[in-house]
Design a protein around this motif. Sequence first.
Motif, mmCIF file in Angstrom:
data_model
loop_
_atom_site.group_PDB
_atom_site.id
_atom_site.type_symbol
_atom_site.label_atom_id
_atom_site.label_comp_id
_atom_site.label_asym_id
_atom_site.label_seq_id
_atom_site.Cartn_x
_atom_site.Cartn_y
_atom_site.Cartn_z
ATOM 1 N N PHE A 60 -67.798 -79.567 17.966
ATOM 2 C CA PHE A 60 -66.794 -78.493 17.712
ATOM 3 C C PHE A 60 -67.143 -77.545 19.103
ATOM 4 C CE2 PHE A 60 -66.316 -80.124 13.819
ATOM 5 C CZ PHE A 60 -64.958 -80.419 13.751
ATOM 6 N N HIS A 61 -65.961 -77.037 19.780
ATOM 7 C CA HIS A 61 -65.996 -76.062 20.641
ATOM 8 C C HIS A 61 -65.551 -74.601 19.876
ATOM 9 C CE1 HIS A 61 -65.360 -73.158 24.038
ATOM 10 N NE2 HIS A 61 -63.941 -73.155 23.554
ATOM 11 N N ILE A 62 -66.362 -73.617 19.825
ATOM 12 C CA ILE A 62 -66.279 -72.480 19.107
ATOM 13 C C ILE A 62 -65.685 -71.702 19.982
ATOM 14 C CG2 ILE A 62 -67.325 -70.556 17.811
ATOM 15 C CD1 ILE A 62 -69.290 -72.567 16.768
ATOM 16 N N SER A 63 -64.576 -70.909 19.903
ATOM 17 C CA SER A 63 -63.830 -69.888 20.790
ATOM 18 C C SER A 63 -64.689 -68.959 21.227
ATOM 19 C CB SER A 63 -62.681 -69.347 19.716
ATOM 20 O OG SER A 63 -62.040 -68.279 20.582
ATOM 21 N N SER A 64 -64.484 -68.319 22.376
ATOM 22 C CA SER A 64 -65.157 -67.492 23.005
ATOM 23 C C SER A 64 -65.116 -66.015 22.551
ATOM 24 C CB SER A 64 -65.043 -67.450 24.667
ATOM 25 O OG SER A 64 -63.720 -67.231 24.990
ATOM 26 N N ASN A 65 -63.840 -65.996 21.592
ATOM 27 C CA ASN A 65 -63.444 -64.631 21.148
ATOM 28 C C ASN A 65 -64.009 -64.403 19.802
ATOM 29 O OD1 ASN A 65 -61.450 -64.426 23.262
ATOM 30 N ND2 ASN A 65 -59.956 -65.416 22.106
ATOM 31 N N VAL A 66 -65.085 -65.259 19.195
ATOM 32 C CA VAL A 66 -65.427 -65.316 18.162
ATOM 33 C C VAL A 66 -67.060 -65.167 18.393
ATOM 34 C CG1 VAL A 66 -66.260 -66.448 16.091
ATOM 35 C CG2 VAL A 66 -63.801 -66.676 16.819
ATOM 36 N N GLN A 67 -67.955 -63.968 17.744
ATOM 37 C CA GLN A 67 -69.202 -63.831 17.869
ATOM 38 C C GLN A 67 -69.878 -64.321 16.517
ATOM 39 O OE1 GLN A 67 -70.464 -60.298 19.592
ATOM 40 N NE2 GLN A 67 -72.602 -60.610 19.056
ATOM 41 N N ILE A 68 -70.886 -65.200 16.522
ATOM 42 C CA ILE A 68 -71.566 -65.380 15.311
ATOM 43 C C ILE A 68 -73.117 -65.258 15.485
ATOM 44 C CG2 ILE A 68 -72.399 -67.624 14.116
ATOM 45 C CD1 ILE A 68 -69.856 -69.194 14.994
ATOM 46 N N VAL A 69 -73.454 -64.408 14.423
ATOM 47 C CA VAL A 69 -74.973 -63.785 14.626
ATOM 48 C C VAL A 69 -75.662 -64.293 13.227
ATOM 49 C CG1 VAL A 69 -76.131 -61.851 14.426
ATOM 50 C CG2 VAL A 69 -73.912 -61.934 15.941
ATOM 51 N N LYS A 70 -77.031 -64.710 13.439
ATOM 52 C CA LYS A 70 -77.697 -65.066 12.224
ATOM 53 C C LYS A 70 -78.279 -63.702 11.789
ATOM 54 C CE LYS A 70 -81.204 -68.005 10.436
ATOM 55 N NZ LYS A 70 -82.396 -69.187 10.788
ATOM 56 N N LEU A 71 -78.100 -63.476 10.412
ATOM 57 C CA LEU A 71 -78.641 -62.349 9.744
ATOM 58 C C LEU A 71 -80.299 -62.357 9.189
ATOM 59 C CD1 LEU A 71 -75.694 -61.497 7.516
ATOM 60 C CD2 LEU A 71 -76.225 -60.350 9.552
ATOM 61 N N LEU A 91 -81.193 -72.418 4.873
ATOM 62 C CA LEU A 91 -81.426 -72.524 6.417
ATOM 63 C C LEU A 91 -81.084 -71.049 6.998
ATOM 64 C CD1 LEU A 91 -80.193 -76.182 7.238
ATOM 65 C CD2 LEU A 91 -82.706 -75.219 6.601
ATOM 66 N N GLY A 92 -80.383 -70.415 6.488
ATOM 67 C CA GLY A 92 -79.905 -68.853 7.124
ATOM 68 C C GLY A 92 -78.629 -68.627 6.622
ATOM 69 N N THR A 93 -78.262 -67.423 6.910
ATOM 70 C CA THR A 93 -77.019 -66.918 6.724
ATOM 71 C C THR A 93 -76.328 -66.284 7.911
ATOM 72 O OG1 THR A 93 -77.953 -66.021 4.613
ATOM 73 C CG2 THR A 93 -75.720 -64.890 5.498
ATOM 74 N N TRP A 94 -75.218 -66.717 8.222
ATOM 75 C CA TRP A 94 -74.614 -66.054 9.617
ATOM 76 C C TRP A 94 -73.387 -65.486 9.158
ATOM 77 C CZ3 TRP A 94 -77.091 -70.331 8.912
ATOM 78 C CH2 TRP A 94 -78.250 -71.010 9.461
ATOM 79 N N VAL A 95 -72.766 -64.531 10.098
ATOM 80 C CA VAL A 95 -71.670 -63.892 9.863
ATOM 81 C C VAL A 95 -71.000 -64.008 11.593
ATOM 82 C CG1 VAL A 95 -72.387 -62.069 8.564
ATOM 83 C CG2 VAL A 95 -72.828 -61.513 10.972
ATOM 84 N N ALA A 96 -69.457 -64.276 11.184
ATOM 85 C CA ALA A 96 -68.850 -64.237 12.500
ATOM 86 C C ALA A 96 -67.750 -63.106 12.142
ATOM 87 C CB ALA A 96 -67.839 -65.565 12.423
ATOM 88 N N PHE A 97 -67.458 -62.527 13.682
ATOM 89 C CA PHE A 97 -66.496 -61.459 13.751
ATOM 90 C C PHE A 97 -65.844 -61.382 15.181
ATOM 91 C CE2 PHE A 97 -70.788 -60.407 14.424
ATOM 92 C CZ PHE A 97 -70.824 -59.535 15.552
ATOM 93 N N PRO A 98 -64.955 -60.863 15.581
ATOM 94 C CA PRO A 98 -64.343 -60.957 16.864
ATOM 95 C C PRO A 98 -65.204 -60.254 17.964
ATOM 96 C CG PRO A 98 -62.529 -59.940 15.285
ATOM 97 C CD PRO A 98 -63.901 -60.111 14.650
ATOM 98 N N LEU A 157 -71.521 -67.070 5.516
ATOM 99 C CA LEU A 157 -71.882 -68.097 4.525
ATOM 100 C C LEU A 157 -73.288 -68.274 4.783
ATOM 101 C CD1 LEU A 157 -72.120 -70.633 6.850
ATOM 102 C CD2 LEU A 157 -69.611 -70.681 6.540
ATOM 103 N N SER A 158 -73.979 -68.970 4.016
ATOM 104 C CA SER A 158 -75.360 -69.339 4.116
ATOM 105 C C SER A 158 -75.303 -70.966 3.752
ATOM 106 C CB SER A 158 -76.143 -68.695 3.130
ATOM 107 O OG SER A 158 -76.046 -67.551 3.091
ATOM 108 N N VAL A 159 -76.426 -71.576 4.259
ATOM 109 C CA VAL A 159 -76.331 -73.076 4.316
ATOM 110 C C VAL A 159 -77.815 -73.478 3.821
ATOM 111 C CG1 VAL A 159 -76.643 -75.139 5.770
ATOM 112 C CG2 VAL A 159 -75.021 -73.082 6.534
ATOM 113 N N TRP A 160 -77.479 -74.340 2.864
ATOM 114 C CA TRP A 160 -78.595 -74.963 1.898
ATOM 115 C C TRP A 160 -78.648 -76.306 2.330
ATOM 116 C CZ3 TRP A 160 -81.677 -72.621 -1.757
ATOM 117 C CH2 TRP A 160 -82.493 -73.373 -2.517
ATOM 118 N N ASN A 161 -80.073 -76.801 2.740
ATOM 119 C CA ASN A 161 -80.290 -78.143 2.916
ATOM 120 C C ASN A 161 -80.608 -79.017 1.798
ATOM 121 O OD1 ASN A 161 -81.009 -80.526 4.185
ATOM 122 N ND2 ASN A 161 -82.933 -79.767 5.428
#
Length: 385
Positions: free
Chosen positions: A166-177, A210-217, A236-240
């Motif tokens: 998937f192409h993620i919009s350049s207007n969205v920033q995703i950071v791992k906490l 596997l981690g928790t990520w936040v997304a914001f403009p 959200l967080s991800v569980w394997n």
Amino acid sequence: MGFEQLIIRSYEGQSDRTQVEDLERRCEVGPGERVFLFTDTMGDPICRIRNSPMYKMLVAELDKELVGVIQGSIKVVRVHMHPKDLARVGYILGLRVAPLHRRKGIGSSLVRRLEEWFIANDVDYAYMATEKDNEASVKLFVNKFGYIRFRTPAILVNPVNINRSFHISSNVQIVKLKREQAEFLYRKFMSSIEFFPHDIDNILENHLSLGTWVAFPRGESFGSDGRQVPSSWAMLSVWNSGELFKLRLGKAPLSCLIYTKSSRLIDKYFPCLKLPSLPDFFHPFGFYFMYGVHQEGPLSGKLVRSLCQFVHNMAKNKSKDCKVIVTEVGGKDTLLRHHIPHWKLLSCPEDLWCIKALKSEERNSLQELTKTPPTRALFVDPREV
């Protein structure tokens, strides 16, 4: 069958493992008229409860043949109608009875003994989840044991397309906490939600998380201390789950089989059409479970979708056998259901949670809870998937 022949006892790893795995292979999961799912525990029959604070597996033995199993776990969660807002709850899962020994009271005996273990460990409420259309399970727990229908969350399932990112919009920033940051945000923004686990720190630091990520403009700042948050954000967080056990499809509608084959051909020869192809579910596969999904602000729906696309790309690039991404949301959470990518063919629009008070002083409160309209948000513990 005479009940004196039936023995209910604790699971013994070395001597029972082979028989329990064989029973699991013979017992389907899900409504038979739609689909059969079979579970491969990969040599660890208690894998689904091993990460819980307290757990137990019971087996039913008849004439030295293992004919049934049940699993249970205990934890402390947020329950609003409880006097202290926190309650000890016991979760029932993995009830299996050998096909040739059903309708003989074996399932009832297993449930009764597991409830006795809950009571001995000071559990306030027992609860379980089942498919809404699973008549046998509903009759057993609701009609016979007095469980009350509690919530109807939606299980959303989206296949992983190994041929496309998937192409993620350049207007969205995703950071791992960092783990400490994720715990702080969950306790700040989700700790008041029903069934929020008091030991969220143990979940986040588990190796399966596997981690928790936040997304914001993009262009806005995000303070991990929760004091400074953007106008819109999502996490959200991800569980394997696939590292614990595998699933395999045993039966599917003809339309599903036709689509599986045709979609692969179309995707191979006409990639420009960008039609999603259905993975091969007839061989054991793993999955990621997204939990702790939270959003705030007018753009939060799009941010949730971007996070889901990020998780899809992560599954495609980092896991060889992750074929689906699963999450569970509150039945009234139409916003999340709309923005989380999923296939209706694979998803369950109404899972059924049932609950029972094990202490007399909790029964009046339980009646109030079941009559109260459900909150939109719901926290689903990944250890109980």
